[in-house]
Design a protein around this motif. Structure first.
Motif, PDB file in Angstrom:
ATOM      1  N   HIS A   8       0.815  -1.227  -0.117  1.00 57.76           N
ATOM      2  CA  HIS A   8      -0.198   0.086  -0.020  1.00 57.76           C
ATOM      3  C   HIS A   8       0.759   1.173   0.006  1.00 57.76           C
ATOM      4  O   HIS A   8       1.843   1.355  -0.884  1.00 57.76           O
ATOM      5  CB  HIS A   8      -0.845  -0.127   1.212  1.00 57.76           C
ATOM      6  N   HIS A  48      -1.411  11.384   6.766  1.00 56.54           N
ATOM      7  CA  HIS A  48      -2.974  11.942   6.919  1.00 56.54           C
ATOM      8  C   HIS A  48      -3.519  10.759   7.834  1.00 56.54           C
ATOM      9  O   HIS A  48      -2.982   9.828   8.147  1.00 56.54           O
ATOM     10  CB  HIS A  48      -3.759  12.160   5.592  1.00 56.54           C
ATOM     11  N   ASP A  52      -6.063   3.384   6.258  1.00 57.44           N
ATOM     12  CA  ASP A  52      -5.202   2.706   5.444  1.00 57.44           C
ATOM     13  C   ASP A  52      -3.844   3.433   5.419  1.00 57.44           C
ATOM     14  O   ASP A  52      -2.802   2.943   4.862  1.00 57.44           O
ATOM     15  CB  ASP A  52      -5.419   2.503   3.991  1.00 57.44           C
ATOM     16  N   HIS A  53      -3.575   4.342   6.255  1.00 58.20           N
ATOM     17  CA  HIS A  53      -2.120   4.820   6.503  1.00 58.20           C
ATOM     18  C   HIS A  53      -2.028   4.929   8.141  1.00 58.20           C
ATOM     19  O   HIS A  53      -0.505   4.903   8.445  1.00 58.20           O
ATOM     20  CB  HIS A  53      -2.204   6.341   6.325  1.00 58.20           C
ATOM     21  N   ASP A 142      -1.523  10.562  -0.085  1.00 57.83           N
ATOM     22  CA  ASP A 142      -2.491  10.223  -0.980  1.00 57.83           C
ATOM     23  C   ASP A 142      -2.810  11.681  -1.471  1.00 57.83           C
ATOM     24  O   ASP A 142      -2.837  12.685  -0.896  1.00 57.83           O
ATOM     25  CB  ASP A 142      -3.898   9.824  -0.059  1.00 57.83           C
ATOM     26  N   HIS A 191      -0.040   2.739  -3.256  1.00 53.37           N
ATOM     27  CA  HIS A 191      -1.684   2.634  -3.265  1.00 53.37           C
ATOM     28  C   HIS A 191      -2.124   2.150  -4.254  1.00 53.37           C
ATOM     29  O   HIS A 191      -2.995   2.814  -4.825  1.00 53.37           O
ATOM     30  CB  HIS A 191      -1.824   4.304  -3.118  1.00 53.37           C
TER      31      HIS A 191
HETATM   32 MN    MN Z   1      -5.045   6.030   1.367  1.00 51.98          MN
END
Ligand code: MN
Ligand code: NI
Length: 228
Positions: A8, A48, A52-53, A142, A191
């Protein structure tokens, strides 16, 4: 400098003096090749708030007594949850850490954390430039494509870590334009492929980039390379 892709948007940047994890996302990542408990780092940068981070950040920061670096709101959020060492920043600002300089950059994206039924807004989404051992690494976070990437490229970019997944971020076509703005020596795409909505052909992206004179290195989750 050793660069490891965690899958990711997660990477580990390893210098002679420090291990810096950026957006490590493992527990709920279907493509992860390691567990959050296996991540060793001295510093942890979050671009951020999105899960997913950030969803493994508390566990990793606490287990490693790592300094968590993020925008002001995210740093304060994790400090309140018991992360001992946090460092808040905001876009445009840089700071000299023991391993080198971290500068937060703008990104065009949102930033939030789901806390039970509530959505907490977590400041602005950022990218980050890590400058250490004479090398400059840009993790875009992102983001959509934006022409001010030309400003981020001032001073040169040795390695760009760019999202290509589309849907939530720029897709491959816009990422090709980002390469024109950034002119990085090497780019690693991120990503993508984690879930069906962001399935992409990274080999095609690498081929298209090569046709315009840009080197793209594809790293599978768990793979590393030496940036020199
Ligand atoms: Mn993301
Ligand atoms: Ni996001």
């Amino acid at each position: 400098m050793k660069i490891t892709h965690l899958g990711h948007s997660g990477f580990i940047v390893e210098t002679a003096s420090a291990r810096i994890a950026i957006d490590p996302f493992l527990t709920d990542n279907p493509l992860a090749t390691m567990k959050a408990a296996d991540v060793k780092c001295d510093f942890l940068i979050l671009t951020h708030g999105h899960e997913d981070h950030s969803s493994d950040a508390e566990e990793i920061a606490k287990a490693n007594d790592a300094t968590l670096i993020a925008n002001h709101e995210i740093a304060a959020y994790f400090a309140a949850r018991g992360v001992a060492k946090t460092h808040g920043m905001n876009p445009g600002g840089g700071f000299e850490f023991p391993f080198g300089r971290v500068k937060m950059t703008v990104a065009h994206h949102s930033s939030s954390i789901n806390a039970g039924p509530d959505m907490l807004y977590m400041g602005v989404a950022c990218g980050v430039v890590v400058e250490a051992e004479g090398l400059r690494v840009y993790h875009a976070g992102d983001t959509a494509l934006f022409s001010d990437m030309k400003l981020i490229a001032r001073g040169g970019i040795d390695l760009a870590l760019l999202p290509i997944g589309d849907n939530f971020t720029m897709g491959p076509d816009d990422a090709l334009d980002a390469l024109e703005f950034l002119k990085p020596r090497v780019t690693v795409p991120a990503h993508y492929n984690t879930w069906p909505p962001i399935a992409q052909d990274a080999e095609k992206f690498a081929g298209d980039a090569a046709a315009s004179g840009h080197e793209v290195k594809i790293l599978a989750p768990g793979e590393s390379f030496e940036l020199v």
